[in-house]
Design a protein around this motif. Structure first.
Motif, mmCIF file in Angstrom:
data_model
loop_
_atom_site.group_PDB
_atom_site.id
_atom_site.type_symbol
_atom_site.label_atom_id
_atom_site.label_comp_id
_atom_site.label_asym_id
_atom_site.label_seq_id
_atom_site.Cartn_x
_atom_site.Cartn_y
_atom_site.Cartn_z
ATOM 1 N N ASN A 32 0.825 -1.213 0.000
ATOM 2 C CA ASN A 32 0.000 0.000 0.000
ATOM 3 C C ASN A 32 0.859 1.262 0.000
ATOM 4 O O ASN A 32 0.480 2.268 -0.614
ATOM 5 C CB ASN A 32 -0.956 -0.009 1.186
ATOM 6 C CG ASN A 32 -2.057 -1.032 1.010
ATOM 7 O OD1 ASN A 32 -2.369 -1.445 -0.104
ATOM 8 N ND2 ASN A 32 -2.640 -1.469 2.111
ATOM 9 N N LYS A 35 1.876 1.815 -3.585
ATOM 10 C CA LYS A 35 0.769 2.418 -4.348
ATOM 11 C C LYS A 35 0.604 3.889 -3.992
ATOM 12 O O LYS A 35 0.389 4.735 -4.863
ATOM 13 C CB LYS A 35 -0.538 1.660 -4.080
ATOM 14 C CG LYS A 35 -0.565 0.282 -4.699
ATOM 15 C CD LYS A 35 -1.858 -0.451 -4.354
ATOM 16 C CE LYS A 35 -1.875 -1.845 -4.943
ATOM 17 N NZ LYS A 35 -3.077 -2.588 -4.589
ATOM 18 N N GLU A 168 7.626 -4.995 -7.329
ATOM 19 C CA GLU A 168 7.254 -3.792 -8.059
ATOM 20 C C GLU A 168 8.447 -3.296 -8.870
ATOM 21 O O GLU A 168 9.592 -3.662 -8.610
ATOM 22 C CB GLU A 168 6.787 -2.697 -7.096
ATOM 23 C CG GLU A 168 5.480 -3.013 -6.390
ATOM 24 C CD GLU A 168 4.274 -2.971 -7.307
ATOM 25 O OE1 GLU A 168 4.322 -2.292 -8.352
ATOM 26 O OE2 GLU A 168 3.277 -3.615 -6.970
#
Length: 185
Positions: A32, A35, A168
């Motif tokens: 999170n 993001k 990521e």
């Protein structure tokens, strides 16, 4: 003796379950943060994209025959707005940065434009926004590093694999911007 053994087994199971829950929650929190940090880059890119039309209009009044540079900035801005992932955003952002450098180079040829208060204000705001974008990229990459480390390091890599946590992508500069600049006098 059997009660002690049962208690020890229960304590070990509770400890293992607690450890798994902790690792899972840590991975969720890091994902999170990745993001969120990408969203912060997006906010700054939008701010820059909102400033560009005003800058272009100001420059158009002085440099109407510099159509190619103005179109390049407009196309690069559209690419940034249409990017759907980190790789596309990174490439489009680098293209826009190059186009803005060209635009400011053109502005050097117009002393009246450089003295125009609207142009100066927009140039300052874009410069500030570029600094914020740079900081946001750095923060994003720091968070991605922590997240990717958690996805790769034992034992959290087991939890990451079981629950589908994937690494990521870093926000990277293009190869041509990594080269050592050549200085000549």
């Amino acid at each position: 003796m059997s009660i002690i053994l049962i208690i020890v087994i229960v304590v070990i199971i509770i400890f293992l379950v607690g450890t798994v829950i902790h690792m899972y929650n840590n991975l969720v929190g890091l994902r999170n943060r990745v993001k969120n940090s990408y969203a912060q880059i997006d906010v700054q890119l939008k701010r820059r994209n909102d400033l560009i039309p005003n800058l272009l209009e100001t420059v158009k009044g002085y440099a109407s025959h510099e159509k190619g540079v103005l179109e390049e900035v407009t196309q690069a801005r559209a690419s940034v707005m249409n990017a759907s992932n980190v790789q596309e955003a990174s490439a489009a952002d680098n293209q826009l940065t190059g186009a803005l450098k060209s635009l400011f180079a053109v502005a050097e040829n117009y002393p009246d434009l450089k003295a125009n208060s609207n142009f100066q204000q927009l140039q300052t705001e874009l410069s500030d926004t570029e600094d914020k974008i740079s900081y946001a990229r750095q923060f994003y990459n720091d968070v991605v590093l922590k997240y990717n480390n958690a996805c790769q390091q034992f034992p959290s890599n087991i939890i990451a694999g079981i629950f589908g946590f994937n690494e990521e992508t870093f926000f990277e500069a293009p190869a041509e911007e990594r080269a050592v600049p050549k200085v000549e006098f």
